[in-house]
Write a protein that holds these residues in place. Sequence first.
Motif, PDB file in Angstrom:
ATOM      1  N   LEU A   1       7.009  -8.617  13.680  1.00 59.35           N
ATOM      2  CA  LEU A   1       8.463  -8.563  13.810  1.00 59.35           C
ATOM      3  C   LEU A   1       9.153  -8.556  12.450  1.00 59.35           C
ATOM      4  N   ALA A   2       8.363  -8.657  11.382  1.00 58.79           N
ATOM      5  CA  ALA A   2       8.955  -8.851  10.063  1.00 58.79           C
ATOM      6  C   ALA A   2       8.402  -7.833   9.066  1.00 58.79           C
ATOM      7  N   PRO A   3       8.917  -6.597   9.111  1.00 63.09           N
ATOM      8  CA  PRO A   3       8.386  -5.562   8.219  1.00 63.09           C
ATOM      9  C   PRO A   3       8.514  -5.957   6.745  1.00 63.09           C
ATOM     10  N   ALA A   4       9.598  -6.655   6.394  1.00 63.05           N
ATOM     11  CA  ALA A   4       9.773  -7.034   4.991  1.00 63.05           C
ATOM     12  C   ALA A   4       8.668  -7.986   4.559  1.00 63.05           C
ATOM     13  N   ALA A   5       8.331  -8.942   5.441  1.00 66.61           N
ATOM     14  CA  ALA A   5       7.269  -9.892   5.110  1.00 66.61           C
ATOM     15  C   ALA A   5       5.929  -9.168   5.010  1.00 66.61           C
ATOM     16  N   LEU A   6       5.709  -8.236   5.925  1.00 69.72           N
ATOM     17  CA  LEU A   6       4.452  -7.489   5.891  1.00 69.72           C
ATOM     18  C   LEU A   6       4.317  -6.710   4.584  1.00 69.72           C
ATOM     19  N   LEU A   7       5.416  -6.070   4.175  1.00 71.80           N
ATOM     20  CA  LEU A   7       5.366  -5.292   2.944  1.00 71.80           C
ATOM     21  C   LEU A   7       5.060  -6.214   1.758  1.00 71.80           C
ATOM     22  N   THR A   8       5.674  -7.414   1.781  1.00 71.05           N
ATOM     23  CA  THR A   8       5.390  -8.384   0.720  1.00 71.05           C
ATOM     24  C   THR A   8       3.909  -8.715   0.685  1.00 71.05           C
ATOM     25  N   VAL A   9       3.360  -8.977   1.875  1.00 71.41           N
ATOM     26  CA  VAL A   9       1.936  -9.298   1.951  1.00 71.41           C
ATOM     27  C   VAL A   9       1.108  -8.161   1.364  1.00 71.41           C
ATOM     28  N   ALA A  10       1.473  -6.932   1.744  1.00 71.39           N
ATOM     29  CA  ALA A  10       0.698  -5.776   1.279  1.00 71.39           C
ATOM     30  C   ALA A  10       0.787  -5.643  -0.236  1.00 71.39           C
ATOM     31  N   ILE A  11       1.992  -5.790  -0.776  1.00 70.06           N
ATOM     32  CA  ILE A  11       2.153  -5.614  -2.226  1.00 70.06           C
ATOM     33  C   ILE A  11       1.410  -6.714  -2.977  1.00 70.06           C
ATOM     34  N   VAL A  12       1.571  -7.955  -2.510  1.00 73.25           N
ATOM     35  CA  VAL A  12       0.855  -9.059  -3.164  1.00 73.25           C
ATOM     36  C   VAL A  12      -0.650  -8.815  -3.096  1.00 73.25           C
ATOM     37  N   GLY A  13      -1.114  -8.378  -1.927  1.00 77.95           N
ATOM     38  CA  GLY A  13      -2.543  -8.143  -1.755  1.00 77.95           C
ATOM     39  C   GLY A  13      -3.048  -7.074  -2.698  1.00 77.95           C
ATOM     40  N   ALA A  14      -2.361  -5.921  -2.733  1.00 83.82           N
ATOM     41  CA  ALA A  14      -2.821  -4.831  -3.589  1.00 83.82           C
ATOM     42  C   ALA A  14      -2.767  -5.250  -5.060  1.00 83.82           C
ATOM     43  N   SER A  15      -1.689  -5.933  -5.454  1.00 87.14           N
ATOM     44  CA  SER A  15      -1.571  -6.351  -6.858  1.00 87.14           C
ATOM     45  C   SER A  15      -2.692  -7.311  -7.217  1.00 87.14           C
ATOM     46  N   THR A  16      -2.958  -8.260  -6.314  1.00 88.42           N
ATOM     47  CA  THR A  16      -4.016  -9.220  -6.609  1.00 88.42           C
ATOM     48  C   THR A  16      -5.364  -8.524  -6.710  1.00 88.42           C
ATOM     49  N   ALA A  17      -5.591  -7.573  -5.810  1.00 86.34           N
ATOM     50  CA  ALA A  17      -6.872  -6.861  -5.818  1.00 86.34           C
ATOM     51  C   ALA A  17      -7.097  -6.208  -7.176  1.00 86.34           C
ATOM     52  N   LEU A  18      -6.047  -5.556  -7.693  1.00 84.32           N
ATOM     53  CA  LEU A  18      -6.197  -4.835  -8.955  1.00 84.32           C
ATOM     54  C   LEU A  18      -6.222  -5.789 -10.142  1.00 84.32           C
ATOM     55  N   PHE A  19      -5.291  -6.737 -10.136  1.00 87.42           N
ATOM     56  CA  PHE A  19      -5.127  -7.665 -11.265  1.00 87.42           C
ATOM     57  C   PHE A  19      -6.397  -8.492 -11.489  1.00 87.42           C
ATOM     58  N   ALA A  20      -6.911  -9.076 -10.400  1.00 87.39           N
ATOM     59  CA  ALA A  20      -8.101  -9.929 -10.543  1.00 87.39           C
ATOM     60  C   ALA A  20      -9.304  -9.101 -10.982  1.00 87.39           C
ATOM     61  N   ALA A  21      -9.359  -7.833 -10.507  1.00 84.59           N
ATOM     62  CA  ALA A  21     -10.491  -6.989 -10.881  1.00 84.59           C
ATOM     63  C   ALA A  21     -10.494  -6.742 -12.394  1.00 84.59           C
ATOM     64  N   THR A  22      -9.305  -6.562 -12.999  1.00 83.24           N
ATOM     65  CA  THR A  22      -9.270  -6.322 -14.449  1.00 83.24           C
ATOM     66  C   THR A  22      -9.834  -7.528 -15.200  1.00 83.24           C
ATOM     67  N   ILE A  23      -9.512  -8.741 -14.730  1.00 80.86           N
ATOM     68  CA  ILE A  23     -10.019  -9.927 -15.428  1.00 80.86           C
ATOM     69  C   ILE A  23     -11.533 -10.014 -15.287  1.00 80.86           C
ATOM     70  N   GLY A  24     -12.013  -9.603 -14.088  1.00 82.49           N
ATOM     71  CA  GLY A  24     -13.451  -9.667 -13.839  1.00 82.49           C
ATOM     72  C   GLY A  24     -14.273  -8.772 -14.759  1.00 82.49           C
ATOM     73  N   LEU A  25     -13.615  -7.777 -15.352  1.00 76.94           N
ATOM     74  CA  LEU A  25     -14.351  -6.807 -16.163  1.00 76.94           C
ATOM     75  C   LEU A  25     -15.068  -7.423 -17.354  1.00 76.94           C
ATOM     76  N   VAL A  26     -14.467  -8.452 -17.964  1.00 75.15           N
ATOM     77  CA  VAL A  26     -14.978  -8.913 -19.254  1.00 75.15           C
ATOM     78  C   VAL A  26     -15.542 -10.324 -19.232  1.00 75.15           C
ATOM     79  N   GLN A  27     -15.457 -11.020 -18.075  1.00 71.79           N
ATOM     80  CA  GLN A  27     -15.902 -12.413 -18.077  1.00 71.79           C
ATOM     81  C   GLN A  27     -17.398 -12.496 -18.374  1.00 71.79           C
ATOM     82  N   ARG A  28     -17.796 -13.565 -19.033  1.00 71.59           N
ATOM     83  CA  ARG A  28     -19.202 -13.700 -19.429  1.00 71.59           C
ATOM     84  C   ARG A  28     -19.980 -14.663 -18.543  1.00 71.59           C
ATOM     85  N   ASP A  29     -19.224 -15.566 -17.900  1.00 71.62           N
ATOM     86  CA  ASP A  29     -19.848 -16.534 -17.004  1.00 71.62           C
ATOM     87  C   ASP A  29     -20.104 -15.842 -15.662  1.00 71.62           C
ATOM     88  N   ILE A  30     -21.337 -15.889 -15.195  1.00 64.88           N
ATOM     89  CA  ILE A  30     -21.692 -15.138 -13.988  1.00 64.88           C
ATOM     90  C   ILE A  30     -20.840 -15.556 -12.793  1.00 64.88           C
TER      91      ILE A  30
END
Lengths: 660, 479
Positions: A282-311
């Motif tokens: 019932l809340a398209p605005a909330a859904l869009l927020t969820v989607a944007i946060v999700g996509a941003s987190t997916a990409l953002f966290a992946a960039t940090i994962g690229l260089v970490q040395r601790d397994i």
Amino acid sequence: MSVESLALPLALIPLLPLLGAVLNGLFGRYTNARLSGALATAAIGGSFLVALNIFLQFNQLPEEGRRFLVNYGPWMHVGSLSLDWSLLLDPLSLLYALFISGVATLIHLYSIGYMGKEPSFARYFAYLNLFSFAMLTLVLGGNYLVMFLGWEGVGLCSYLLIGFWFSDPEKASAGKKAFVVNRIGDFGFLLGAFLLFANLGSLDYGQVQEGMAGLPVGHWLPTAAALLLFVGATGKSAQIPLYVWLPDAMAGPTPVSALIHAATMVTAGLYMIARNHFLYSLAPAALLTVAIVGASTALFAATIGLVQRDIKKVLAYSTVSQLGYMFLAMGVGAYTAGLFHVVTHAFFKALLFLGAGSVIHAMHHVYHKVHDHKRDPQDMRNMGGLAKRLPITYWTFLVATIAIAGFPPFAGFFSKDEILWQVFATGHWPLWLMGLCAAGLTSFYMFRLLFLTFHGTYRGGEAEAAHFHENPLVMTLPLMILAVLSAIAGFWGLPHFLDFAHLGNRFDEFLAPVFHSGSDLALRHAVEAHGNVALEWALALGSIGVATLGLLLARRWYLLKPELADAAARRHPKLHQRLLDKWRVDELYEAVVVKPVAAFSEACSRQVDAGLIDGAVNGTARLAQLAGQGVRRLQSGRLPHYLTAMALGVALLLALVFTR
Amino acid sequence: MDFSGLNVAALLPELLVSGGGLLVMALHAAFRGRQDRQLVWVSLASVVAALAFCLNPLTVEPGYFGSALSDPMAFAGRITVLAALVLLLPGGVAYARSRNLPQAEYLSLSLFAATGMMALASAGDLIVLFLAVEVLSISLYCLAGLMGERESSRQAALTYFLAGSFASGFLLFGMALLSGSAGTLDIAALGTGLARVSGTGTQWVALGGVVLMIAGLLFKVGAVPFHSWVAEVYSGSPTVVTAFMSTAAKAAAFAGFGRVLLALGSVSEAWVPLVGICAGATMILGNFTALVQGNFKRMLAFSSVAHAGYLLLGLMAVGAAGESLEAVIFYLLPYVLANAALFLVAAKVSQAGSGNYKLDDYKGLARRNPWLAGLLALLLLGLAGMPPLAGFMGKFMVFSAAVRAGHTGLAVLGILTSVVAVFTYLRPVVYAWFHEPEESGALNLDGGLAFVVWVAGAGLLLLGLWPRLWLDLCAGIGV
């Protein structure tokens, strides 16, 4: 199957691990690690068997009849508020109960080997069982408050287990951080629950859903409630902006990272959204927020994962990133696609963590043999060439890596591809592009990890490498089972464009009664038959393409020509440092949240203590000198200040009343 | 004169406790202080007997010509006060003995203060209410100064006495204005009395009275803007006395004044915003101040200020929506249990450590006494409002009552500040569990303290899982 016949088995699912926790807590220290671990494993394994038994019966019920609300008695009846101890069984809660208890059983078993030499094993197994109890309560709870009980419980256990090795202050503070960040998320959850309660007068899922039924799409109430609940989800499931605790949580024992911080607890936010799908729809605005946060987190966290040395750090950021995918799916309304990724991710991410634990365990063992306590057994720069030394670990790890990188026919491909397809098909192509980039990065950092750890030559020298040997069966058996699941689980949710044998998407069908009702069910099948097959093929090939790119680049940089990776880092020193520093988000939070709160508290404290000597408490040396002069100081000191403040206070209150 | 209205049976709990206090004094004098070690049993016997008569009252008719009520709130308040005494007296005597404080004085003054508190909780009439406030206050002034050789204790007593007398002045003046304009001293009749003068000039006099009475309440519970005395009095008084002030006295004040505010529901639009502002400010100030304390006793003191803020929020809901006082009644009991036990633990840990109530004393407590460290965590998490402990239920009830009454903003503020409180309460837990001990060696509790800590911990868990247990008990006893 009836509510009456369900009451006992359903209650047993959470209660068995609770019993295990109590027994281990009380008597664990009189036993040995094996017995204590066996008890804990049996307790959670029992839950799994009960859940499995219910599942088998469940499949024979008609679709509309797959929902049971079992009431165990009143909890709180105050004023117009009435809440019961109730458990809800439907395909969604059953799905969660099944994979939680199943994966947890394997991890309990693995822990017997991993924590075998730990002196406080009983405490460990008691916490692990207690966690399972809380997690199962969370997903089986029949109303928002029972769910919140589990919600808080898992947070507490997570805190206890992160700080398990409490002799290390850094680890203790990681536990505290996890607890506090989660509480900030819980703040959102509670506000959302109170908002629903204030407007609908109930905290029961069914009644809230009924109350929502008449509201138009985009109404403020579901939007606000959905957004507030989502704040809770960002805390528990480590999404921007509250993801910061999860990487630190890796300080806990590795099986704990596998169970709590990869497979189960962190997916509670997804469960919560799925459980409240009627709100979100019932809340398209909330859904869009969820989607944007999700996509941003997916990409953002992946960039940090690229260089970490601790397994484990790489895996931690990978988890944050994968959770982002799941939220992305939720955000475009593809609930079952998101949940499918929850399940497959539980398998392969648990496997990755347990595999990493197996490596760390072996490294520890070697360092112990050569009496080296300075080197970090989790730093991948110290590893290399372990494939030969730890064959079972290697092969199972390889399966999980392929699965998470998204190569068919392993589980991760199906679930991730389904998400990306749904995102694209619903017209969110910028989010799809972010998801695709993250998929490429995922493949890169996972193969980087694999090559650094298992391929090449051992960087500690041949002599040291001779000390390696594969871990015992109690640890490798869970690895093998999870590897099989990671390989084949994808077929449970086969997308129809690959469904040559017309098996149907069994996963989708299983969950259908949760998200659809009555006539809607039939309609859904009709719509699905007409997907754009060509486009699906194109997208699937595209995501396999980026995964391959990631694989090839990782192979070139970390296997064939390792000097290239260093050269790249040298060419962009600032970027590299930023990535290593995790974009300095912790520092940012310190500056904009922690410091202001501390300053405000200091200000409050000074206001309260106005005129009071700091440290004027019993028995300080300073006061001893002043003894006997008390009354004199009272006359000249603070008392007039107090009395003036009180008189001003009364004047203020009077003014407030009479000026209205 | 007809003495049937006296109904002594209804006053039995108060009589037993004050009688116990007198007996303690008499025995102390008769044995010239040689048998002081036994006096605690006399005191406990009178408290337990009073408790028994509270749980099984001989009568539910009001006593003392209708001015001592027997409603659920009266019983809830009395039982809470007596429960606090049961927990505090044994530990308090041990504390007094170890610091060479006069035991007989401690016991008898505590019992007299408790008499005042119980009378306050059941007061049906403004005069009785004022007398009760004075009985409890004067006893507490003396108790605060019990550690007379210490300057901080003397200072606490004097500050408390002078500030308290000042507040009593406001309270009495407020009562005079209120009862004068309403034409009655009967609390239950205040509402109808005020309705009669509504719209006339007298209404303004009555409003002034209401404000001054609320000021008296805010002072007694240490709420903003009448909190200035708290830091000095709470940290200067002997710890067992601070525990008593911040638990039982607060419970009695909320029960007694809660009844007055309930009766003033008809003019709620006048006082609700007022209490709301104070509640909000109290939650903010109490929680944030507690956050930065490096001293466990002061941390507890300010956290008890913060809890007063939540309780005020519960009282507001009563005024606006005709809610019952159930949320407040429920909130008080776990709060009292946890705080009483924590203050006693504080005294014990401090004595075994720096002697200064430093938080550092808690470092590595889990190594020295894991059960104590576990229960400490349980009690602190209970205060912080972690489910399934009763502290969470209390907060949940108060916030949902506030939401129902339309005070959503304040409920949000309450939830937000309780997030801050988590930081506060977590610090000693982290010290206890996740730090190396500075001193080695086990820290053993004596039987009395262990009893208190276990009872409080079990109570917190039990009340969280079955909150109706306590509410039904109170509803079942009173009329």
